[in-house]
Design an enzyme around this catalytic site. Structure first.
Site, mmCIF file in Angstrom:
data_model
loop_
_atom_site.group_PDB
_atom_site.id
_atom_site.type_symbol
_atom_site.label_atom_id
_atom_site.label_comp_id
_atom_site.label_asym_id
_atom_site.label_seq_id
_atom_site.Cartn_x
_atom_site.Cartn_y
_atom_site.Cartn_z
ATOM 1 N N GLU A 156 1.382 12.082 1.387
ATOM 2 C CA GLU A 156 1.119 13.404 1.951
ATOM 3 C C GLU A 156 1.087 14.404 0.798
ATOM 4 O O GLU A 156 2.039 14.489 0.029
ATOM 5 C CB GLU A 156 2.210 13.796 2.948
ATOM 6 C CG GLU A 156 2.309 12.876 4.154
ATOM 7 C CD GLU A 156 3.510 13.212 5.039
ATOM 8 O OE1 GLU A 156 4.216 14.194 4.731
ATOM 9 O OE2 GLU A 156 3.729 12.496 6.024
ATOM 10 N N GLY B 11 0.832 -1.199 0.000
ATOM 11 C CA GLY B 11 0.000 0.000 0.000
ATOM 12 C C GLY B 11 0.860 1.239 0.000
ATOM 13 O O GLY B 11 2.077 1.179 0.243
ATOM 14 N N SER C 62 -3.980 7.399 2.801
ATOM 15 C CA SER C 62 -3.310 6.111 2.959
ATOM 16 C C SER C 62 -4.188 5.055 2.302
ATOM 17 O O SER C 62 -5.303 4.790 2.765
ATOM 18 C CB SER C 62 -3.113 5.774 4.441
ATOM 19 O OG SER C 62 -2.215 6.682 5.043
ATOM 20 N N ASN D 261 4.514 0.545 1.723
ATOM 21 C CA ASN D 261 4.425 -0.459 2.772
ATOM 22 C C ASN D 261 4.294 -1.839 2.149
ATOM 23 O O ASN D 261 3.483 -2.036 1.244
ATOM 24 C CB ASN D 261 3.215 -0.178 3.666
ATOM 25 C CG ASN D 261 3.305 1.184 4.329
ATOM 26 O OD1 ASN D 261 4.017 1.363 5.300
ATOM 27 N ND2 ASN D 261 2.581 2.163 3.790
ATOM 28 N N ASP E 203 -1.591 14.547 8.639
ATOM 29 C CA ASP E 203 -0.322 14.016 9.123
ATOM 30 C C ASP E 203 0.781 15.015 8.809
ATOM 31 O O ASP E 203 0.979 15.380 7.645
ATOM 32 C CB ASP E 203 -0.027 12.665 8.456
ATOM 33 C CG ASP E 203 1.192 11.976 9.040
ATOM 34 O OD1 ASP E 203 1.484 12.199 10.231
ATOM 35 O OD2 ASP E 203 1.856 11.217 8.322
ATOM 36 N N ARG F 262 6.156 -5.126 8.640
ATOM 37 C CA ARG F 262 5.791 -4.188 7.568
ATOM 38 C C ARG F 262 7.037 -3.402 7.199
ATOM 39 O O ARG F 262 7.565 -2.641 8.022
ATOM 40 C CB ARG F 262 4.686 -3.233 8.036
ATOM 41 C CG ARG F 262 4.376 -2.120 7.038
ATOM 42 C CD ARG F 262 3.235 -1.233 7.533
ATOM 43 N NE ARG F 262 3.564 -0.524 8.748
ATOM 44 C CZ ARG F 262 3.698 0.808 8.851
ATOM 45 N NH1 ARG F 262 3.547 1.565 7.782
ATOM 46 N NH2 ARG F 262 3.976 1.373 10.009
ATOM 47 N N HIS G 78 8.534 -0.376 5.734
ATOM 48 C CA HIS G 78 8.025 0.992 5.548
ATOM 49 C C HIS G 78 9.130 1.788 4.860
ATOM 50 O O HIS G 78 10.150 2.112 5.461
ATOM 51 C CB HIS G 78 7.688 1.568 6.928
ATOM 52 C CG HIS G 78 7.128 2.945 6.915
ATOM 53 N ND1 HIS G 78 7.721 3.985 7.599
ATOM 54 C CD2 HIS G 78 6.021 3.456 6.338
ATOM 55 C CE1 HIS G 78 7.000 5.083 7.431
ATOM 56 N NE2 HIS G 78 5.966 4.788 6.666
#
Length: 544
Positions: A6, A2, A126, A184, A119, A266, A268
């Site tokens: 931003e 995924g 997201s 991710n 964020d 995960r 990241h």
């Protein structure tokens, strides 16, 4: 897999506008928009399972030692974007970043399984979890349409005439700040993190040859004239690390799996660009996923006679952090990178070596092409693009974003005799990523047929409102569509129900990202008129 994006936020004519407030308005406006259409997205995100200070290297950063930007699990204290002055953290033209009165309200869980929230003083979309790169593209583009709808609605509000908010899918504000597009990936916990970081780094450093979105200006503030492949390259300062807004690493070590910790981690990644070109997004996620698959199967490959570990270890770079910037500036694609063993290779050669290892691994232990079409399509496209970048890079302008952007800018430079530091070029770079189709340079190219598309607008429109069917995002999204007034909160790995008449809130865990699919839970959802019936059904069978 995924994607979290931003978006840069700007209020034209209002240089002192509060970026936190602008971002909050974007989110709450979209929430009101979908509420009028019949959905009632939950306002509260469940932070109970979040732990941004757990490090994959085996330790936990003390809260007192953490930079405030790392404390993303406290909704009452929105994290700043990093060490830059507040006026610079939210994108072009941003003003002071005072907190809005109720930042925790600027959040909604969408019926497509995504999260939209504020964020680091940006509105962030997201995407829901998906199992393949084409679906990643589809729900990423759906996020662009969500942001467009929010900005349109905000501009149309009474009293807002001439005071709209403009959103940009990019990564730099031109004044020294960078905001992220994070990837991710679900990775087998059995793969040691040290091995993952060691053997993946050279791939991540060099993949920008096809995944970069292009940027006018060199250096963090863009003061040095020029053009480079990547928007994020100048902000990468470490090989590995826990931070995301300062000392940004090639490989992020946040160990926050949003899943069963004993089975998965995960990964990241924060070094990638925000891409508008769908092929770039497709290959960025698809190739990374293939390399991770190889790393998860190193022992199996050794048993099958494929020395993948040694082949990838031979690609270690001598100075990977510096090479991130070096590759980004290598527009001719011919600069040699120093390897740790003393050899040299170009970024294209490094990528080609990774593709060869993946190809060998698929032949040895992978699925047959007819059993997993998308995997083999990714590999074929990867190899094809690398070959064409080597021999005729301009032929890749329909697929590679930085090449298309540079070609357009070079045409303007030649026509009008402009130097690379001319404000018009910087303005065009910004306008490229405007989410408004009538203002976006990218959308003009798209309308002219100059960009290859992988998804069509009908599918995108459906993905704005509906979740993928083959991950737990299906359960999350369908619950929000059917029973939103009975949902107290939700997160990636749980939904909390507030059922009328129940003695307490009831949490449904979703620690397996591959359960809660339509095949798994769809019939039960169709049979349940309300959340109480759903919960009874979940307790009555092996479906939770």
């Amino acid at each position: 897999m995924g994607i979290e994006t931003e978006y840069g936020v700007l209020a034209p004519g209002r240089p002192a506008a509060n970026p936190m407030l602008l971002s909050s308005q974007v989110v709450t406006t979209y929430r009101a928009l979908v509420a009028r259409a019949g959905a009632r997205p939950a306002a509260r995100w469940d932070y109970d399972d979040e732990d941004p200070l757990a490090d994959a290297r085996g330790f936990h950063l003390p809260r007192a030692a953490a930079h405030p930007s790392q404390l993303t699990d406290d909704p009452s204290r929105p994290a700043p974007a990093g060490p830059l002055p507040a006026a610079r953290v939210a994108g072009p033209g941003a003003g002071p970043a005072d907190e809005p009165e109720d930042p925790s309200a600027a959040n909604c869980i969408l019926t497509n399984g995504a999260r939209l929230y504020v964020d680091h003083a940006h509105p962030e979309y997201s995407s829901p979890e998906v199992t393949g790169p084409r679906d990643a593209v589809l729900w990423d583009v759906a996020g662009e349409r969500v942001m467009l709808a929010a900005s349109r609605e905000l501009a149309a509000l009474p009293g807002a005439a001439g005071h709209g908010v403009v959103l940009y899918k990019n990564n730099v504000d031109g004044k020294g700040a960078s905001y992220g597009t994070h990837e991710n990936y679900l990775v087998d916990r059995a793969l040691p993190f040290g091995v993952l970081a060691d053997l993946l780094t050279a791939f991540l450093v060099t993949r920008q040859v096809f995944s970069g979105s292009g940027r006018v200006g060199v250096g963090p503030t863009g003061d040095t004239p020029g053009f480079q492949m990547s928007q994020r390259a100048d902000y990468i300062e470490a090989e590995v690390g826990l931070e995301t807004t300062l000392r940004r690493p090639i490989v992020n070590t946040r160990d926050e799996p949003h899943a069963d910790r004993t089975r998965w981690r995960r990964l990241h990644l924060i070094l990638g660009d925000a891409n508008l070109f769908e092929v770039a997004t497709y290959l960025k996620l698809g190739t990374t996923s293939l390399v991770l698959w190889v790393l998860e199967h190193l022992d199996d490959l050794a048993d099958a006679g494929v020395p993948a570990r040694a082949a990838l270890a031979a690609l270690r770079l001598a100075d990977p952090v510096a090479d991130v910037q070096r590759v980004s500036r290598d527009l001719d694609l011919d600069s040699k990178l120093d390897l740790a063993d003393g050899r040299t290779m170009t970024a294209l050669e490094v990528q080609g070596a990774y593709a060869d290892v993946v190809g060998q691994a698929l032949l040895a232990i992978g699925p047959e092409p007819e059993a997993d079409v998308e995997t083999h399509r990714v590999l074929d496209r990867w190899r094809s693009l690398l070959a064409r970048l080597d021999t005729a890079p301009e032929s890749c302008a329909r697929e590679v974003e930085w090449i298309a952007k540079r070609r357009l800018l070079e045409g303007l430079r030649r026509r009008d005799g402009l130097d690379w530091d001319h404000p018009r070029l910087h303005a065009l770079d910004l306008q490229w990523s405007d989410v408004r189709p009538e203002r976006s340079i990218y959308h003009r190219l798209l309308a002219a047929g100059a960009v290859e598309r992988l998804v069509d607008e009908r599918a995108v429109a459906d993905a704005v409102h509906h979740p993928p069917t083959d991950t737990r995002a299906y359960f999350r999204g369908e619950v929000m569509a059917r029973y939103a007034d009975q949902v107290s909160a939700a997160s990636w790995d749980s939904v909390i129900f507030d059922v009328r008449g129940a003695a307490a809130l009831q949490r449904v865990p979703m620690l397996d990202p591959l359960r809660g699919t339509r095949a798994h839970i769809g019939q039960l959802l169709d049979d349940c008129a309300d959340a109480a019936a759903l919960l009874r059904g979940l307790r009555g069978g092996d479906t939770a």
